[in-house]
Scaffold this motif. Structure first.
Motif, PDB file in Angstrom:
ATOM      1  N   PRO A 188       0.812  -1.223   0.000  1.00  0.00           N
ATOM      2  CA  PRO A 188       0.000   0.000   0.000  1.00  0.00           C
ATOM      3  C   PRO A 188       0.842   1.268   0.000  1.00  0.00           C
ATOM      4  O   PRO A 188       0.440   2.287  -0.567  1.00  0.00           O
ATOM      5  N   GLU A 189       2.017   1.204   0.634  1.00  0.00           N
ATOM      6  CA  GLU A 189       2.897   2.374   0.661  1.00  0.00           C
ATOM      7  C   GLU A 189       3.361   2.760  -0.743  1.00  0.00           C
ATOM      8  O   GLU A 189       3.746   3.912  -0.983  1.00  0.00           O
ATOM      9  N   TRP A 190       3.358   1.805  -1.655  1.00  0.00           N
ATOM     10  CA  TRP A 190       3.702   2.059  -3.064  1.00  0.00           C
ATOM     11  C   TRP A 190       2.433   2.151  -3.916  1.00  0.00           C
ATOM     12  O   TRP A 190       2.517   2.126  -5.125  1.00  0.00           O
ATOM     13  N   ILE A 191       1.308   2.225  -3.263  1.00  0.00           N
ATOM     14  CA  ILE A 191      -0.036   2.281  -3.877  1.00  0.00           C
ATOM     15  C   ILE A 191      -0.211   1.229  -4.972  1.00  0.00           C
ATOM     16  O   ILE A 191      -0.861   1.468  -5.985  1.00  0.00           O
ATOM     17  N   SER A 192       0.334   0.025  -4.742  1.00  0.00           N
ATOM     18  CA  SER A 192       0.264  -0.968  -5.810  1.00  0.00           C
ATOM     19  C   SER A 192       0.471  -2.376  -5.274  1.00  0.00           C
ATOM     20  O   SER A 192       1.225  -2.600  -4.323  1.00  0.00           O
ATOM     21  N   GLY A 193      -0.197  -3.316  -5.951  1.00  0.00           N
ATOM     22  CA  GLY A 193       0.177  -4.708  -5.828  1.00  0.00           C
ATOM     23  C   GLY A 193       1.301  -4.963  -6.811  1.00  0.00           C
ATOM     24  O   GLY A 193       1.130  -4.769  -8.025  1.00  0.00           O
ATOM     25  N   MET A 194       2.454  -5.382  -6.327  1.00  0.00           N
ATOM     26  CA  MET A 194       3.649  -5.552  -7.162  1.00  0.00           C
ATOM     27  C   MET A 194       3.835  -7.023  -7.492  1.00  0.00           C
ATOM     28  O   MET A 194       3.879  -7.868  -6.599  1.00  0.00           O
ATOM     29  N   GLY A 195       3.950  -7.329  -8.787  1.00  0.00           N
ATOM     30  CA  GLY A 195       4.071  -8.729  -9.146  1.00  0.00           C
ATOM     31  C   GLY A 195       4.779  -8.947 -10.475  1.00  0.00           C
ATOM     32  O   GLY A 195       4.924  -8.029 -11.286  1.00  0.00           O
ATOM     33  N   GLY A 196       5.212 -10.182 -10.675  1.00  0.00           N
ATOM     34  CA  GLY A 196       5.851 -10.545 -11.930  1.00  0.00           C
ATOM     35  C   GLY A 196       5.735 -12.042 -12.162  1.00  0.00           C
ATOM     36  O   GLY A 196       5.671 -12.831 -11.216  1.00  0.00           O
ATOM     37  N   VAL A 197       5.699 -12.436 -13.434  1.00  0.00           N
ATOM     38  CA  VAL A 197       5.604 -13.848 -13.822  1.00  0.00           C
ATOM     39  C   VAL A 197       6.511 -14.118 -14.996  1.00  0.00           C
ATOM     40  O   VAL A 197       6.909 -13.220 -15.741  1.00  0.00           O
ATOM     41  N   SER A 198       6.836 -15.398 -15.169  1.00  0.00           N
ATOM     42  CA  SER A 198       7.502 -15.863 -16.385  1.00  0.00           C
ATOM     43  C   SER A 198       6.704 -17.021 -16.963  1.00  0.00           C
ATOM     44  O   SER A 198       6.184 -17.867 -16.209  1.00  0.00           O
ATOM     45  N   LEU A 199       6.563 -17.052 -18.286  1.00  0.00           N
ATOM     46  CA  LEU A 199       5.837 -18.110 -18.971  1.00  0.00           C
ATOM     47  C   LEU A 199       6.739 -18.750 -20.011  1.00  0.00           C
ATOM     48  O   LEU A 199       7.452 -18.053 -20.739  1.00  0.00           O
ATOM     49  N   THR A 200       6.684 -20.067 -20.094  1.00  0.00           N
ATOM     50  CA  THR A 200       7.479 -20.810 -21.068  1.00  0.00           C
ATOM     51  C   THR A 200       6.580 -21.239 -22.217  1.00  0.00           C
ATOM     52  O   THR A 200       5.596 -21.954 -22.002  1.00  0.00           O
ATOM     53  N   PRO A 201       6.865 -20.806 -23.437  1.00  0.00           N
ATOM     54  CA  PRO A 201       6.013 -21.162 -24.570  1.00  0.00           C
ATOM     55  C   PRO A 201       5.876 -22.683 -24.730  1.00  0.00           C
ATOM     56  O   PRO A 201       6.816 -23.439 -24.457  1.00  0.00           O
ATOM     57  N   VAL A 202       4.697 -23.115 -25.151  1.00  0.00           N
ATOM     58  CA  VAL A 202       4.460 -24.534 -25.387  1.00  0.00           C
ATOM     59  C   VAL A 202       5.452 -25.034 -26.439  1.00  0.00           C
ATOM     60  O   VAL A 202       5.629 -24.412 -27.487  1.00  0.00           O
ATOM     61  N   GLY A 203       6.103 -26.135 -26.144  1.00  0.00           N
ATOM     62  CA  GLY A 203       7.062 -26.713 -27.067  1.00  0.00           C
ATOM     63  C   GLY A 203       8.478 -26.206 -26.924  1.00  0.00           C
ATOM     64  O   GLY A 203       9.390 -26.694 -27.592  1.00  0.00           O
ATOM     65  N   ALA A 204       8.668 -25.195 -26.045  1.00  0.00           N
ATOM     66  CA  ALA A 204      10.018 -24.635 -25.860  1.00  0.00           C
ATOM     67  C   ALA A 204      10.870 -25.568 -25.018  1.00  0.00           C
ATOM     68  O   ALA A 204      10.374 -26.319 -24.201  1.00  0.00           O
TER      69      ALA A 204
END
Length: 272
Positions: free
Chosen positions: A256-272
């Motif tokens: 809340p102090e940064w007025i945000s939900g902070m997040g990140g993801v990585s996705l691996t393409p199908v077949g990679a």
């Protein structure tokens, strides 16, 4: 044909860590992990999708979807990000605009933009050496009328088809969506974080269920996650470029102090 070798998404702000040192440290660790994973994929270029904060596009020019077309870009130097110059890829960007037009997506070609913090902070995370070509794709979420989440997801699919059908066989492309997660800006709710929504969004995305998220309307996302939460359309653009991809959560911290939900993801393409 070229290949999309990875998909990533991350919040695009950073603030001083005072008072939230542990959470800020975990956010930075997650961002550095994203940098390391992108570097390991050895991409030839990155397509970076996100929003402009009324610095390049305004009420005088309400652009819904755009691709930045230039050989290099100099960032605005706002939001705590330094003003730097990094390479673009004009040929890729122009080709994408023309390919998208044949798929009923009319992308504005923006020749003269100075990416603000919405692009500059992710670019700094991705490549602090300023040597990796980046093609910015702008998705409006600040002015009416924003593109629907489903349309942004489908545009990601058009990018996938473009890379695989028209780009050089050896070209390796990473797609990054920047912005979010939940936050309310210049509204009475500013400082609120919708952690339950954020985590559900992340979990469905990394479980390969991004197509479900693309069924949400812009209004539903805004109601659940704030006007700033509409930046998640950039995450859906990325997910559309790697359909059914599974992955993992890189980080999530409600701050809340940064007025945000902070997040990140990585996705691996199908077949990679």
């Amino acid at each position: 044909m070229g290949r999309i070798v990875g998909g990533f998404a991350t919040s695009h702000v950073l603030f001083p860590p005072a008072g939230v040192e542990a959470q800020a440290g975990r956010v930075l660790d997650g961002m550095m992990r994203m940098r390391a994973e992108i570097r390991a994929l050895a991409p030839d270029l990155v397509v970076l999708a996100g929003s402009d904060h009324l610095n390049n596009f305004s009420l005088a020019m309400q652009v819904t979807l755009a691709v930045a077309v230039a050989d290099s870009f100099t960032t605005l130097g706002d939001g705590g990000a330094p003003a730097v110059t990094f390479p673009g890829n004009r040929g890729f960007a122009e080709g994408f605009a023309r390919f998208a037009a044949r798929r009923d997506f009319d992308l504005v070609q923006a020749e003269e933009v100075r990416p603000d913090h919405g692009m500059a902070i992710p670019q700094l995370i991705i490549d602090p050496t300023n040597t990796l070509p980046i093609v910015p794709v702008y998705i409006n979420c600040n002015m009416p009328v924003p593109p629907s989440p489903g349309r942004c997801y489908r545009l990601g699919g058009v990018l996938k088809d473009y890379v695989e059908s028209e780009r050089p066989a050896v070209e390796r492309v990473v797609v990054v969506g920047a912005g979010g997660l939940s936050h309310w800006l210049c509204l009475p709710e500013q400082g609120k974080v919708a952690a339950e929504f954020d985590l559900d969004f992340i979990e469905r995305m990394i479980a390969g269920r991004s197509a479900e998220l693309a069924q949400l309307s812009a209004g539903e996302i805004e109601t659940a996650s704030g006007n700033g939460g509409l930046e998640l359309t950039a995450w859906l653009f990325m997910a559309g470029a790697v359909p059914q991809a599974r992955g993992e959560k890189l980080y999530y911290e409600p701050i809340p102090e940064w007025i945000s939900g902070m997040g990140g993801v990585s996705l691996t393409p199908v077949g990679a």
